[in-house]
Design a protein around this motif. Structure first.
Motif, mmCIF file in Angstrom:
data_model
loop_
_atom_site.group_PDB
_atom_site.id
_atom_site.type_symbol
_atom_site.label_atom_id
_atom_site.label_comp_id
_atom_site.label_asym_id
_atom_site.label_seq_id
_atom_site.Cartn_x
_atom_site.Cartn_y
_atom_site.Cartn_z
ATOM 1 N N ALA A 323 0.728 -1.176 0.007
ATOM 2 C CA ALA A 323 0.031 0.042 -0.078
ATOM 3 C C ALA A 323 0.729 1.369 0.093
ATOM 4 N N LEU A 324 2.122 1.214 0.410
ATOM 5 C CA LEU A 324 2.890 2.481 0.449
ATOM 6 C C LEU A 324 3.798 2.443 -0.614
ATOM 7 N N ASP A 325 3.690 3.777 -1.223
ATOM 8 C CA ASP A 325 4.411 4.272 -2.416
ATOM 9 C C ASP A 325 5.804 4.747 -1.879
ATOM 10 N N ARG A 326 6.713 3.727 -1.863
ATOM 11 C CA ARG A 326 8.116 4.338 -1.432
ATOM 12 C C ARG A 326 8.856 5.092 -2.413
ATOM 13 N N ASP A 327 8.527 5.122 -3.663
ATOM 14 C CA ASP A 327 9.210 6.076 -4.462
ATOM 15 C C ASP A 327 8.794 7.507 -4.256
ATOM 16 N N GLY A 328 7.176 7.665 -4.198
ATOM 17 C CA GLY A 328 6.935 8.856 -3.994
ATOM 18 C C GLY A 328 6.957 9.600 -2.589
ATOM 19 N N LEU A 329 7.205 8.550 -1.434
ATOM 20 C CA LEU A 329 7.746 9.240 -0.363
ATOM 21 C C LEU A 329 8.987 9.760 -0.159
ATOM 22 N N THR A 330 9.890 8.989 -1.054
ATOM 23 C CA THR A 330 11.314 9.574 -1.252
ATOM 24 C C THR A 330 11.507 10.804 -1.915
ATOM 25 N N LYS A 331 10.706 10.822 -2.948
ATOM 26 C CA LYS A 331 10.785 12.003 -3.822
ATOM 27 C C LYS A 331 10.344 13.218 -3.097
ATOM 28 N N ALA A 332 9.052 13.200 -2.459
ATOM 29 C CA ALA A 332 8.539 14.111 -1.683
ATOM 30 C C ALA A 332 9.214 14.550 -0.521
#
Length: 539
Positions: A323-332
């Protein structure tokens, strides 16, 4: 081994709150073992480190002032593990071998070392003319005393190899024999906790010695306030001729991040430790400031307490990972100063297998299907423990909260002050928490031992994750010589962790140091410490 490396910074920044080491500033079973021709260890693939380079003509002399978020409370190298102390201890004491900014093992107090073919005998020849800061010669007996004291004390970074004997062979040679092979040993010896001190504390009591320690490092303590600043002077007996170039080093306590930034910009300090990611752009683009960086041995993670009724269920853990978007979290959140994590080991650590591991990537539909396989198909309510005062972690928590909500898991964020945070997870008083795992040197075992050994000090980093297959692979990896066989072991181990997710690796942050442009020769190490013997200040 114990390991907790925490900084007391009050505002944002990665890796500044409760960064836990693993095996050598990090774990219960070992530490690093990078590129060493004597035993065939693999080289680190760490990104090239940057050095501070001044445009003005450098000079010798002067005082280098370093802003740090926590004071130095002890110089007892065998009983410490937190970064506030470790990165002061390594300025006073040095070990037989060390690691450089690329994560490669080099000889330090040893002029050379050899490892027997069977991996049981380690022979070190000391450099000529070595002296302690008080002018007395360094002998193999000093090394014997230091290592035997470490073996006796144990401490948070205990030597994990099964040592049979530590003996002085002659006036320059030290021989260490092991009862069984332990591949990470040479890298464990590079840790600050294996620094060399005078035999019998130079004739004073332990208590007296550590108030005014004598070592071989580039600096000597002049004044020290355990609740405030430390002032060091250059070691005039330092074995690197002519170094350090600066006359004094001041560790200045600045607990507030914004104050640290303001003092750096104003020139009140020459550099600041653990620059927060959101401030990096401002400092990098400043007229008189710059960012000195290096890849790190840190993995930011979401940890699960597998004793918790919800997170003991592997399907629940897998559901959240999907459920966790790791790529999105890292970029943000990381402003380009981090890489999305695909496995437990940072890409700077040998045997990370990040190109082979099949991680659970972002897939909301698969996440819901995975939760449906669990004992809680309709979702549940839980809590996420976070140390307060770190805005990056606060934002991570909110992203994780939203990911859980999307599949029916209601997550309440518990933000508590750092001391309480430590007490809570040490007591397994959490369901899930945000924290970082960090190796002290680029050795796979350094992180793996701390995070997968259910019998180790941290009980798999306080997750109590237990898997007999993983434990067996861990021990096999410690005894297996470097090469394809060891790589195969760790790939299988890491894939099991990726499948069972006792923790979700989020990203690998870079080490960032903010510095004045007038600073030349500052070297950042991937464990977060810095080398200062080459530093010069512009005229």
């Amino acid at each position: 081994m114990i390991n907790l490396k925490a900084s007391m910074r009050k505002t944002a920044g990665l890796g500044t709150l409760a960064v836990l080491f693993v095996s050598l500033l990090a774990g219960c079973s070992g530490s690093a073992n990078p590129a060493d021709s004597s035993n065939g260890a693999k080289a680190s693939t760490a990104p090239a480190a940057t050095e501070s380079v001044s445009t003005a003509e450098p000079a010798t002399g002067g005082t280098f002032v370093y802003g740090r978020p926590a004071s130095v409370t002890s110089f007892d190298l065998h009983n410490q593990i937190t970064s506030n102390n470790a990165f002061a201890i390594d300025k006073v004491f040095e070990s037989l071998v060390a690691f450089d900014s690329k994560g490669e093992i080099t000889d330090q107090l040893a002029a050379s070392h050899t490892i027997s073919e069977d991996g049981l005998t380690y022979t070190f020849v000391l450099r000529d003319g070595l002296k302690f800061s008080n002018g007395t010669p360094v002998t193999p007996e000093d090394a014997v005393f230091s290592l035997q004291r470490h073996l006796k004390v144990g401490g948070p970074l205990a030597i994990s190899a099964k040592v049979d004997a530590v003996k002085a062979q002659d006036e320059k040679t030290l021989v260490i024999t092991l009862k069984e092979p332990y591949t990470p040993f040479i890298s464990e010896l590079s840790n600050f906790s294996n620094g060399i001190l005078p035999n019998n504390f130079g004739g004073v009591t332990e208590e007296e010695f550590f108030k005014k320690p004598v070592g071989t490092g580039p600096f000597v303590i002049e004044t020290w306030d355990p609740a405030g600043d430390v002032t060091f002077t250059k070691n005039t007996n330092y074995w690197k001729e002519g170094q350090p170039y600066i006359d004094k080093l001041v560790y200045k306590l600045i607990q507030d991040d914004s104050q640290a930034i303001n003092q750096l910009k104003a020139g009140a300090v020459n550099a600041v430790e653990a620059l927060s990611l959101q401030n990096a752009g401002e400092i990098k683009d400043g007229a008189d400031t710059t960012v000195v960086t290096n890849g790190s041995w840190v993995t930011e993670q979401l940890f699960f307490n597998t004793l918790d009724k919800h997170f003991s269920d592997v399907h629940v853990r897998r559901a959240l990972a999907l459920a966790l978007d790791r790529d999105g979290l890292t970029k943000a959140l990381t402003f380009g100063y981090a890489q999305t994590a695909t496995s437990l080991l940072p890409s700077t650590i040998p045997y990370n297998a990040n190109d082979k591991i099949k991680a659970l990537s972002f897939d909301p539909a698969a996440a819901k299907a995975e939760l449906a396989k669990s004992a809680f198909p309709d979702g549940f309510s839980t809590k996420l423990l976070v140390a307060s005062g770190n805005s990056t972690r606060a934002q991570e928590a909110q992203i994780i909260q939203a990911a859980g909500q999307a599949i029916g898991i209601k997550i309440e964020i518990e933000s508590v002050e750092l001391a309480t945070f430590r007490e809570r997870f040490f007591a397994y008083d959490f369901a899930a928490m945000l924290n970082s795992g960090q190796a002290d040197s680029p050795e796979a075992n350094s992180i793996l031992a701390f995070q997968t050994d259910p019998e180790g000090f941290s009980k798999s980093y306080w997750t109590h994750y237990t898997n007999e297959k993983v434990t067996k692979l861990l021990y096999e990896g410690q005894k297996t010589a470097d090469g394809e066989g060891r790589a195969t072991i760790y790939t299988e181990l890491l894939q099991t962790l990726a499948d069972e997710v006792p923790y979700i690796p989020l990203y690998y942050p870079d080490i960032l140091i903010g510095a004045r442009s007038s600073v030349d020769g500052l070297v950042v190490l991937p464990n977060g410490s810095i080398r200062l013997e080459d530093v010069r200040l512009a005229k």
